[in-house]
Each structure stands twice: as C-alpha cells, then as structure tokens.
Write a protein that holds these residues in place. Structure first.
Motif, PDB file in Angstrom:
ATOM      1  N   GLN A  27       0.829  -1.206   0.000  1.00 46.49           N
ATOM      2  CA  GLN A  27       0.000   0.000   0.000  1.00 46.49           C
ATOM      3  C   GLN A  27       0.869   1.264   0.000  1.00 46.49           C
ATOM      4  N   ILE A  28       1.995   1.204   0.671  1.00 47.60           N
ATOM      5  CA  ILE A  28       2.866   2.375   0.775  1.00 47.60           C
ATOM      6  C   ILE A  28       3.451   2.747  -0.579  1.00 47.60           C
ATOM      7  N   PHE A  29       3.835   1.752  -1.369  1.00 51.61           N
ATOM      8  CA  PHE A  29       4.393   2.053  -2.687  1.00 51.61           C
ATOM      9  C   PHE A  29       3.382   2.791  -3.569  1.00 51.61           C
ATOM     10  N   VAL A  30       2.111   2.493  -3.380  1.00 49.69           N
ATOM     11  CA  VAL A  30       1.067   3.214  -4.105  1.00 49.69           C
ATOM     12  C   VAL A  30       1.068   4.682  -3.685  1.00 49.69           C
ATOM     13  N   ALA A  31       1.208   4.934  -2.368  1.00 54.36           N
ATOM     14  CA  ALA A  31       1.237   6.304  -1.853  1.00 54.36           C
ATOM     15  C   ALA A  31       2.498   7.039  -2.310  1.00 54.36           C
ATOM     16  N   VAL A  32       3.615   6.325  -2.382  1.00 51.96           N
ATOM     17  CA  VAL A  32       4.872   6.940  -2.826  1.00 51.96           C
ATOM     18  C   VAL A  32       4.755   7.399  -4.269  1.00 51.96           C
ATOM     19  N   ASP A  33       4.105   6.599  -5.095  1.00 50.73           N
ATOM     20  CA  ASP A  33       3.949   6.936  -6.514  1.00 50.73           C
ATOM     21  C   ASP A  33       3.140   8.209  -6.735  1.00 50.73           C
ATOM     22  N   LYS A  34       2.338   8.582  -5.753  1.00 44.42           N
ATOM     23  CA  LYS A  34       1.527   9.799  -5.890  1.00 44.42           C
ATOM     24  C   LYS A  34       2.374  11.062  -5.731  1.00 44.42           C
TER      25      LYS A  34
END
Length: 436
Positions: free
Chosen positions: A284-291
């Motif tokens: 889930q964190i990698f999704v947030a990082v991509d933002k």
C-alpha cells in the motif's frame, strides 16, 4: 583546554539515553499498546524531551568551535537536514513537520554532543553503561513485577504472552537493545580485553532468549560472528574494492532471492510470511509513494491519522498504522526519492570508508562503525529509525558518524602540522648561506 565531563554530565548522558531507549517513560505509560506508542503523544514526554534538548544545548554552548567542525565534517548530512526543513513548504501538515523538525534537530544535537564531549571509546562506555542499566532493570522488573515486565494477554491478542519485555514497551524493543548491548560490550572487549564484558554479553543473550525475539537472537549471533570475521579482515585498497563490490552483489542477489522466496524462508524460521502484516502494508505504501515520488509528503507529514494521506492505508488494512515499519519507506514517504537517494549515498560512502579504515589501520573502534552501520541497516528493514526524532538508534547513528568525522579532521590537522614542521626543518638545512 576543554574541561573534562563531570560525573553530573555523565549521569545526564546515561539518564537521557535511557529515556531515548524507552526504558523510563515507558513505565509511566499504558504498556499494552506496544510498539505503536507515540513518543510525542503526552505532555510529560514532551516536557522531558524539551528539557534534554535544552540541557544538551547548554553543554554544547561551551563547545561551539568543535560543533562547527563536526557539522562541517559531513555536508551531505546537513543537506539532508536542510531538505527536511524545506519540506515544511510542501508538507501535508506544515505545523507538524515544523514541530518534528525541531525535535529532530534536538535529538541529533544530542548525538553531536556525545561525539564532541567524549572520545569514541568513552562514548561506547557510556552507551554500555546505559544498556547495563536497562538490562538490570528489565531483569528485576520481569522477576518482581511480572504484570509489567512480561507481555500480557492484551498485547497483540496475547500471542506473545509471557515473553519478557522488562522496562520497555515490547519484547522486540528489549531484544533490539540487547543486540546493541552485545555489540558495545564486544567492541569494548576487543579494544581492552576484560572478562566483565563476557558477563555483559551473557546477560544480553539471556534477556534476548527470555524475550523470545528470534530475530534478535539471530542478529546477536551475526554480530559476534561478524566481529570475529572483521578481526581477520585486512586487505589492500584495490582488493577491498573488489570485496565491497562482491558483498554488494551478494546482498543484491540474496535480496532478490528473498523477495521471490520469502514465504518459504519465513516458514522455515517459524515467522509469519507477511511479517505481521508488514508486507501487505508495504504494498500500500508504494502506491502512496507513486503519488508524490520526487519530494514526498513532507517530513512527518504522512502518518497523521484519520484526516491524512495515511487514512486510506489504515482503512484498507483495518488497523491504525503508526509508521511504515521500514526506515527506507518512511524516507520515501517523507522526502521522496530525492531524500532517499541522498541518505543512500551518505550511508554507502560512510560504510565504505569505515571498512577501508578498519582494513588498513586495524583499529577496533572502526570495527564498531562497520558493525553498527550494518546493524542499523538491518533494523531499518522492519522498523523506522532513519531521520527519527527521539530515537535511540538515530542518536547512535549521528554520534558514530560525527565521531569518525572528527577523528578524520584531527588526523588531517596532525598530518598538516607534521608536514609543515618537516618543511621548516628541511628549510633550515637548505637555506643558502650569505658570505660577507
């Protein structure tokens, strides 16, 4: 000449390190919430930490010149601090980022203070004394006050009930600190062999066993084994570069293998393949990082509860997530890939320098630098200790880096003075004689 530290000043260091390790404030908190305890969450903690910051500044006020030397000795670290400060401008919560930046500076100044007021050897003695106190207090607490010193039925569903946690909030905290205790005792024994240090190591291993922290037990074996390997580690610069490249390649290959076979490996170790939900969290964190990949959400600006960017992750996983449980991912969230790359360059260059110096000079104090840097790296794969305010491991990281930077500056000055003296001496013999 600077006045040597008094007993009062040394006592301040030990008590402060105990507080930073969580050994004192934890006794006044609800211990059932374990690692999720927020170290800034109550007014008592805030007052205590601010008091430590102010006393640290007081002791540093008489050491302005060496502080400037220590700060200028590591420009990349200063740039990282500057990035944290500037991140206030794009933070999801500028007020929180500003407050946590001040706390980070206060915490880091304590690390600088240790390196300035004490030699690296004396600093390790103080760290060892701190961890001795934490170990003895934990031993007494677990035996005489089991309702507090042992993990209870309310912690993590009672899965670890009966495991020792001593005066800390969680068994893993006790295990982690006992690994560092082993490292300091082993290093001090390498510098000056004394039987008492093996008693320290025995106590730390006993507490690790009683904490049922399998990862800490593996790491303490790793630390002692690495220490003995380093004693035979002596290579020329060219050979050392080859070894470093081989080690990095081996770590990369091992990491790739683990990523593809981690479920089998964790089952063999008797561990939850998700690392207690961490792997699901990291996805889930990698999704947030991509933002916000470049500069992140601002220092300390992501994990702020229901009304922040982290709320989606907490809802998705159905548990209140306090941090990424991974130092690298928290830097990515806070400062993006710019901050991540800056820290990575800092870490790799320093570790390489310590390995080079230890191999060429055979000084055991450099062995501490190599082993602690590796241990710091390992712990940040499952915890968040990088760029963290009021964090024991971060303080030791800053103190270690600054100590070696000061050693390098002193060495360069001595060499420059020696060369100058030799030049003057030679000129006295080669000065042309004028005949009148």
């Amino acid at each position: 000449m600077r006045k040597p530290p008094s007993f009062t000043e040394r006592f301040f260091v030990v008590v402060s390190l105990l507080i930073y390790s969580g050994a004192i404030l934890a006794m006044f908190r609800n211990s059932t919430i374990g690692d999720a305890v927020n170290p800034e969450g109550d007014i008592v903690s805030q007052i205590v930490y601010v008091t430590i910051y102010l006393v640290t500044i007081y002791y540093l006020s008489g050491n302005v010149r060496p502080l400037k030397t220590a700060l200028s000795g590591n420009i990349l670290l200063l740039l990282l601090f500057a990035l944290v400060l500037v991140s206030i401008s794009w933070s999801d919560s500028p007020l929180v980022t500003g407050r946590r930046f001040i706390a980070l500076v206060g915490t880091s100044l304590f690390g600088y203070y240790l390196s300035i007021r004490y030699s690296l050897h004396d600093m390790l003695i103080l760290i060892n004394q701190t961890l001795v106190a934490g170990a003895v207090l934990s031993l007494i607490t677990a035996i005489t006050f089991p309702s507090y010193g042992l993990m209870g039925a309310l912690q993590e569903g009672g899965f670890h009930e009966g495991a020792w946690k001593g005066v800390y909030t969680h068994k893993n905290t006790l295990g982690r600190l006992m690994v560092i205790y082993t490292l300091t005792a082993f290093t001090l024994h390498s510098i000056k062999p004394q039987k008492k240090y093996w008693l320290h190591i025995s106590l730390s291993v006993f507490l690790i066993i009683m904490s049922r922290s399998s990862s800490a037990l593996v790491l303490v074996i790793f630390v002692i084994g690495l220490g003995y390997i380093l004693k035979t580690f002596q290579l020329k610069a060219s050979s050392l570069i080859i070894v470093l490249l081989s080690v990095l390649s081996g770590l990369a290959s091992g990491g790739y293998y683990m990523l593809n076979n981690y479920e089998v490996l964790f089952e063999l170790l008797g561990k939850d393949p998700t690392l207690t939900g961490r792997t699901l969290l990291w996805e889930q964190i990698f999704v947030a990082v991509d933002k916000r990949p470049l500069f992140g959400h601002g220092f300390g600006g992501f994990w702020l509860g229901d009304h922040s960017a982290s709320a989606i992750i907490s809802q998705e996983l159905n548990w209140e997530v306090p941090n990424a449980h991974n130092g690298f991912l928290d830097i990515l969230l806070d400062l993006g890939y710019v901050g991540f790359v800056a820290f990575l360059i800092l870490y790799v260059t320093k570790l390489s320098a310590y390995m080079m110096n230890y191999s060429l000079r055979r000084e055991h104090l450099y062995g501490w630098g190599v082993m602690y840097m590796i241990l710091f790296l390992v712990y940040n794969f499952v915890e968040s200790n990088m760029l963290r305010q009021n964090n024991f491991l971060w303080i030791l990281f800053i103190a270690t880096l600054s100590s070696y930077d000061l050693i390098q500056v002193t060495t360069r000055k001595i060499r420059a003075t020696t060369i100058k003296q030799q030049t003057v001496s030679i000129n006295q013999f080669t000065r042309p004689v004028t005949i009148t």
